[in-house]
Design an enzyme around this catalytic site. Structure first.
Site, PDB file in Angstrom:
ATOM      1  N   ASP A 418       2.060  49.986  34.965  1.00  0.00           N
ATOM      2  CA  ASP A 418       1.622  49.512  33.649  1.00  0.00           C
ATOM      3  C   ASP A 418       2.228  50.385  32.564  1.00  0.00           C
ATOM      4  O   ASP A 418       3.337  50.903  32.735  1.00  0.00           O
ATOM      5  CB  ASP A 418       0.087  49.532  33.603  1.00  0.00           C
ATOM      6  CG  ASP A 418      -0.490  48.392  32.777  1.00  0.00           C
ATOM      7  OD1 ASP A 418      -0.316  48.427  31.547  1.00  0.00           O
ATOM      8  OD2 ASP A 418      -1.100  47.481  33.351  1.00  0.00           O
ATOM      9  N   HIS A 475      -2.904  49.855  27.293  1.00  0.00           N
ATOM     10  CA  HIS A 475      -3.215  48.791  28.243  1.00  0.00           C
ATOM     11  C   HIS A 475      -3.457  49.342  29.645  1.00  0.00           C
ATOM     12  O   HIS A 475      -4.420  48.972  30.322  1.00  0.00           O
ATOM     13  CB  HIS A 475      -2.053  47.795  28.243  1.00  0.00           C
ATOM     14  CG  HIS A 475      -2.211  46.627  29.145  1.00  0.00           C
ATOM     15  ND1 HIS A 475      -1.815  46.642  30.465  1.00  0.00           N
ATOM     16  CD2 HIS A 475      -2.702  45.385  28.918  1.00  0.00           C
ATOM     17  CE1 HIS A 475      -2.053  45.462  31.014  1.00  0.00           C
ATOM     18  NE2 HIS A 475      -2.595  44.678  30.097  1.00  0.00           N
ATOM     19  N   SER A 673      -4.872  40.288  32.618  1.00  0.00           N
ATOM     20  CA  SER A 673      -4.707  41.726  32.863  1.00  0.00           C
ATOM     21  C   SER A 673      -6.021  42.377  33.263  1.00  0.00           C
ATOM     22  O   SER A 673      -6.042  43.341  34.029  1.00  0.00           O
ATOM     23  CB  SER A 673      -4.194  42.435  31.605  1.00  0.00           C
ATOM     24  OG  SER A 673      -2.797  42.435  31.541  1.00  0.00           O
TER      25      SER A 673
END
Length: 752
Positions: A418, A475, A673
Site C-alpha cells: 500500500d 491509506h 479498500s
C-alpha cells in the site's frame, strides 16, 4: 440479560452443544468461555465485561479518542472509472518468452555440488541493471580524462538508479544494424557494484554476441555460508538458472537494439523473478525522478493513456521528440519480435478509498455526542443480526474472538502492499505486531521522501490534487489498522481485526499512485521470492514471508500480464492474495488486481449488509465484506457508517465533549479498500487457530462460512449501473453479483 446468559445464548445459537454428552459439559464450557469473552469485552471496551466502556472513553486522553468523519450528503452515482488510466512515460514492463521456471534452494541446493554451481546464477548477477547511455552522454564520457571511460563521470542516473544493484554500462556505439535480424554486439564499459565487506570483487564478462554463455556463478570458495533459513522462508526464495539468465540476456540484446535503432538512452533492470523493466529516452536519463505536467523540457513522466498507435516506420527524430510515442513504438517492436511473453506499459495504480472531487457536493456534519469507546463505533466487527451488540452488516469478529479463544498469532504474517505506514502514529509506533517492511517506490518525486527504494516503509504522504487527493490519505495506515497493526487493549483509539498477527508494511504507492513494476516487485518481496538491496549491495530478504497479502489498490483495466505473473508466483507457494474489487461501479473483470485470477476479490457492503453503491461487482467477486457508506447512519449511532481505523486526519471531533479538534489519529473511510483488510484479518485469525492451513485450503474455510446474499441485497438502479443485467420482473433494477456471500466469522468453528 446478564453477560453469562448472553454468552450462553450465543453459544447455543452457534450449535456448540451438539449431542447429549456435549450438553452435559455446557456449564463447564460456558464457564471457560465466559472468562475468555469477558476478557475480550474488557480489552475492547475497557469496562468490567458488561459493556461499560464509556468510563474508559471519558478518562482517555483526547488524542486517544478524537476522530474524523462526518455524514456525507449523498450524491448521484456515475458509472465508470473515477480516475483516468495513467502510465509512466518511457517505462516498460516485460518478460522473455519461454523463461525457465526458477527453483527454490530447498529443492536445488540442499547439498550443493559443483553441478549446482554450474546450473544456477549468483543472486547479484541475476538482479543487475544494464545501462546504455545516449550518444550525447557517450561524447561527454569520452571527453573526460583524455578519453578514459568511467562510470563515475557518467550522468547522475548511473549513480542513483538502483544504486545498490550491480550496474553494467554498455557502449551504445557498439552496434551493427546492417544485418537483418542480428543482435547487437555489446562492449562493456564498466561493471560496477558496491564493495561488499566479505565478498571479493568479480566482473561479468559479456561476450560479443547474444549466443554467449550466461555469467559464471561464484565458485564454491566465494560463496558465503549462512545459517539455514526457516523452511517457510527458504521455500519462497527463488534462484535463477543459467538457462533463464541466458534468456534474459538475449532479451536485453533485443531491448538494446530497439533503443539504439532510434538513438534512445536505455536502462534495463534484470530480476531473478523473470520480470524486466526497460526505461528509455528521457525516462532513462532520470529514472528515479517523478515529474508532473511541469516537468523539465515540458515532458511529463506520468500521462493519461490516449490509445495512440505507433506510425509505420517512425523516424529517430520523431521518437526522440515525443517520449510518449517512443514508449508506444518500443512496446510494439518488442511485441512484434516474438521474444517476449508480455510487454506492457508501466501503469500507475491508486488506492481504493472512495474519492470525492471537491466540487461534488457539500459535506454536512452530524450532531452527535457519543460517549462510548471507539470500538463500539466499529460496527464492522460485530456479529450479524439486530439488537444490542449486533449489526446486519457486521463480519462476526467479536463472536470469533470469544468462541475460538484466539485473537491472532504472531506466527501468522499479513503483508500490506500500500502507501506505507505512519510509523509515528501513537497507536502503531509501539505495536508488537509490526515486522520490518520495505519501501518499493522507485521514483524519488513519487516516493515523496527524498530517496528511492530503501528499508523505510514510512508513509510521508501522498497529496495529489490532480487526482482529487487534496490531503495526505495515509491509506496504508487505515488498511493496516483494520487488519491489526494498531495496538489493541491499550486504552487508545480503535481495535483491529486480528490483534496479535504480524504485519509487514510494503510501500508501493506514493504521491499520485504507484508503478506497476514497483507493485509487482512488492508482491514478490512480500511473499519472500526476491530480495531488495541495502546501500552496500547486500541482499535484504523479507524474513517474514507473508501468509496473506492485502492489495487494497487498483486500476481500471484488465489484469496486466506482469501483475498476474507476480500473483501466480506467490500463490503457487501457498500465499493467499486478497484484492479490493474496486470502486468504479462496474464489472470487476475490467479491474486489476480485483479482476485478476488467483485472488480473493472483495466487494464492499454497508452496515445493513447490502452492497455499497460505489462497489464493483460481477462474476470475479468472491465475497463481500464491510466497506462502509459515509452517506448513511443506519445503526443510529450518530456517526457515518464508514469504517473507523487508524490514520492521521484533520477537522476532527472529541466524541465525549463534541468539541472540534484540529488533528486526530482516527478516521472513518469507505471503499473496497476497507473491505479487503477485513478478509485478510479473518484469514489471519483462522490460520492462527489452524496453522497447517494455507492457500486454497485456508480461503476455502472462510468461503464456506459466508452468509448468503439475496439478489435484492446486491442489485441497484439500472440507470446507475449501465451494462448490468436487469432483474427479471424488475426492469428498473439491475443485478450486481457480489460473490458467494457476506463475510461472517460467527459461522466458523475450528474446535472440531
Amino acid at each position: 440479560m446478564t453477560f453469562r446468559k448472553k454468552l450462553a445464548a450465543a453459544l447455543a445459537g452457534l450449535g456448540l452443544c451438539a449431542g447429549l454428552a456435549a450438553c452435559d459439559r455446557t456449564d463447564e464450557r460456558v464457564d471457560r468461555l465466559e472468562d475468555i469473552g469477558r476478557g475480550v469485552m474488557d480489552q475492547l471496551g475497557g469496562g468490567d465485561g458488561t459493556g461499560g466502556g464509556a468510563n474508559r472513553m471519558e478518562s482517555a486522553p483526547v488524542t486517544a479518542r478524537a476522530l474524523a468523519g462526518k455524514i456525507m450528503e449523498s450524491s448521484p452515482i456515475q458509472a465508470g472509472p473515477s480516475a483516468q488510466q495513467k502510465f509512466v512515460v518511457g517505462s516498460i514492463v516485460a518478460k522473455p518468452r519461454s523463461l525457465p521456471e526458477p527453483a527454490s534452494p530447498v529443492r536445488s541446493m540442499d547439498a550443493p555440488t559443483m553441478a549446482d554451481y554450474d546450473a544456477y546464477v549468483a543472486g547479484e548477477d541475476s538482479d543487475a541493471l544494464i545501462v546504455v547511455p545516449s550518444d550525447d552522454e557517450m561524447e561527454a564520457l569520452e571527453e573526460t580524462e583524455a578519453g578514459t571511460r568511467t562510470v563515475e563521470e557518467a550522468p547522475q542516473r548511473l549513480q542513483q538508479a538502483m544504486r545498490s544493484r550491480r550496474t553494467i554500462t554498455i557502449d551504445p556505439k557498439s552496434r551493427d544494424l546492417s544485418q537483418s535480424g542480428s543482435m547487437v554486439a555489446r562492449e562493456v564499459l564498466k561493471d560496477s557494484r558496491p564493495a561488499l565487506k566479505s565478498a571479493p570483487q568479480r566482473t561479468l564478462s559479456l561476450p560479443e554476441t547474444m549466443e554467449r554463455a550466461a555469467p559464471a556463478p561464484a565458485p564454491p570458495e566465494m560463496v558465503e555460508l549462512q545459517a539455514p533459513l526457516p523452511a517457510k522462508s527458504a521455500e519462497r526464495r527463488l534462484m535463477m538458472r543459467q538457462d533463464a539468465m541466458s534468456a534474459q540476456v538475449n532479451a536485453e540484446s533485443r531491448m538494446i537494439e530497439t533503443a539504439q535503432r532510434y538513438g534512445l538512452a536505455a536502462n534495463i533492470q534484470r530480476s531473478r523473478s523473470g520480470q524486466m523493466v526497460i526505461e528509455i529516452g528521457s525516462r532513462a536519463t532520470k529514472p528515479t525522478r517523478y515529474e508532473g505536467d511541469g516537468a523539465a523540457e515540458g515532458v511529463p513522466w506520468i500521462v493519461s493513456d490516449d490509445d495512440r498507435e505507433c506510425p509505420e516506420n517512425p523516424t529517430e527524430a520523431q521518437l526522440q521528440a515525443d517520449p510518449q510515442l517512443a514508449t508506444v513504438c518500443v512496446i510494439q517492436e518488442l511485441k512484434n519480435s516474438g521474444d517476449f511473453e508480455y510487454v506492457e506499459k508501466d501503469w500507475v495504480y491508486h488506492h481504493q478509498f472512495v474519492r470525492r472531487p471537491k466540487n461534488e457536493g457539500p459535506v454536512t456534519a452530524s450532531s452527535i455526542t457519543p460517549n462510548d469507546p471507539l470500538w463500539q463505533l466499529q460496527w464492522n466487527f460485530l456479529g450479524q443480526g439486530s439488537g444490542e451488540g449486533k449489526a446486519p452488516g457486521g463480519a462476526g469478529f467479536v463472536d470469533f474472538w470469544t468462541s475460538q479463544a484466539t485473537q491472532g498469532s504472531d506466527e501468522v504474517v499479513v503483508a500490506v502492499v500500500d502507501t506505507g505506514l505512519e510509523m509515528s502514529h501513537p497507536d502503531i509506533k509501539d505495536s508488537p505486531n509490526l515486522a520490518p517492511g520495505w519501501d518499493m517506490v522507485t521514483d524519488i518525486g513519487m516516493a515523496n521522501d527524498g530517496d528511492s527504494r530503501d528499508s523505510d516503509p514510512n508513509d510521508p504522504g501522498d497529496e495529489c490534487p490532480e487526482d482529487f487527493v487534496f490531503e495526505n490519505t495515509y491509506h496504508g495506515t487505515h488498511v493496516a489498522g483494520t487488519v491489526g497493526a494498531s495496538v489493541t487493549n491499550n486504552a487508545n483509539g480503535v481495535a483491529g481485526g486480528a490483534w496479535n498477527v504480524k504485519i509487514v508494511p510494503v510501500r508501493a504507492l506514493g504521491k499520485c499512485g504507484g508503478r506497476l513494476s514497483d507493485i509487482n516487485d512488492a508482491i514478490r518481496w512480500a511473499g519472500g521470492l526476491i530480495p531488495e538491496y541495502d546501500e552496500l549491495g547486500n541482499e535484504i530478504w523479507n524474513d517474514n514471508p507473508a501468509d496473506i497479502i492485502n492489495l487494497s489498490i487498483g486500476i481500471f483495466r484488465f489484469c496486466p500480464a506482469s501483475m498476474q505473473d507476480a500473483i501466480d508466483e506467490v500463490v503457487e507457494r501457498g500465499v493467499v492474495v486478497v484484492a479490493a474489487a474496486g470502486n468504479d461501479k462496474v464489472s470487476t473483470q475490467f479491474y486489476a488486481p480485483g479482476g485478476c485470477n488467483n485472488v480473493l476479490s472483495v466487494a464492499a457492503g454497508d452496515a445493513r449488509g447490502i452492497m455499497a453503491p460505489y462497489s464493483n461487482y460481477g462474476a470475479e467477486v468472491d465475497l463481500m465484506a464491510p466497506g462502509g457508506d459515509l452517506t448513511r447512519d443506519d445503526n443510529g449511532d450518530g456517526r457515518p457508517d464508514g469504517i473507523l481505523s487508524t490514520k492521521t486526519a484533520h477537522d476532527c471531533i472529541d466524541p465525549v465533549t463534541n468539541e472540534s479538534i484540529e488533528d486526530c489519529f482516527y478516521a472513518y473511510e469507505q471503499g473496497t479498500s476497507m473491505a479487503a483488510p477485513h478478509v485478510s484479518a479473518a484469514l489471519a485469525l483462522i490460520k492462527s487457530k489452524r496453522p497447517e492451513l494455507q492457500g486454497t485450503s485456508l480461503s476455502d474455510v472462510l468461503l464456506a462460512a459466508l452468509t448468503p446474499r439475496s439478489q435484492e441485497q446486491c442489485s441497484g438502479p439500472c440507470v446507475q449501473y449501465p451494462g448490468a443485467e436487469p432483474v427479471e420482473g424488475s426492469p428498473d433494477l439491475c443485478k450486481r453479483p457480489c460473490g458467494s456471500g457476506l463475510l461472517n466469522l460467527s459461522n466458523i468453528n475450528l474446535d472440531d
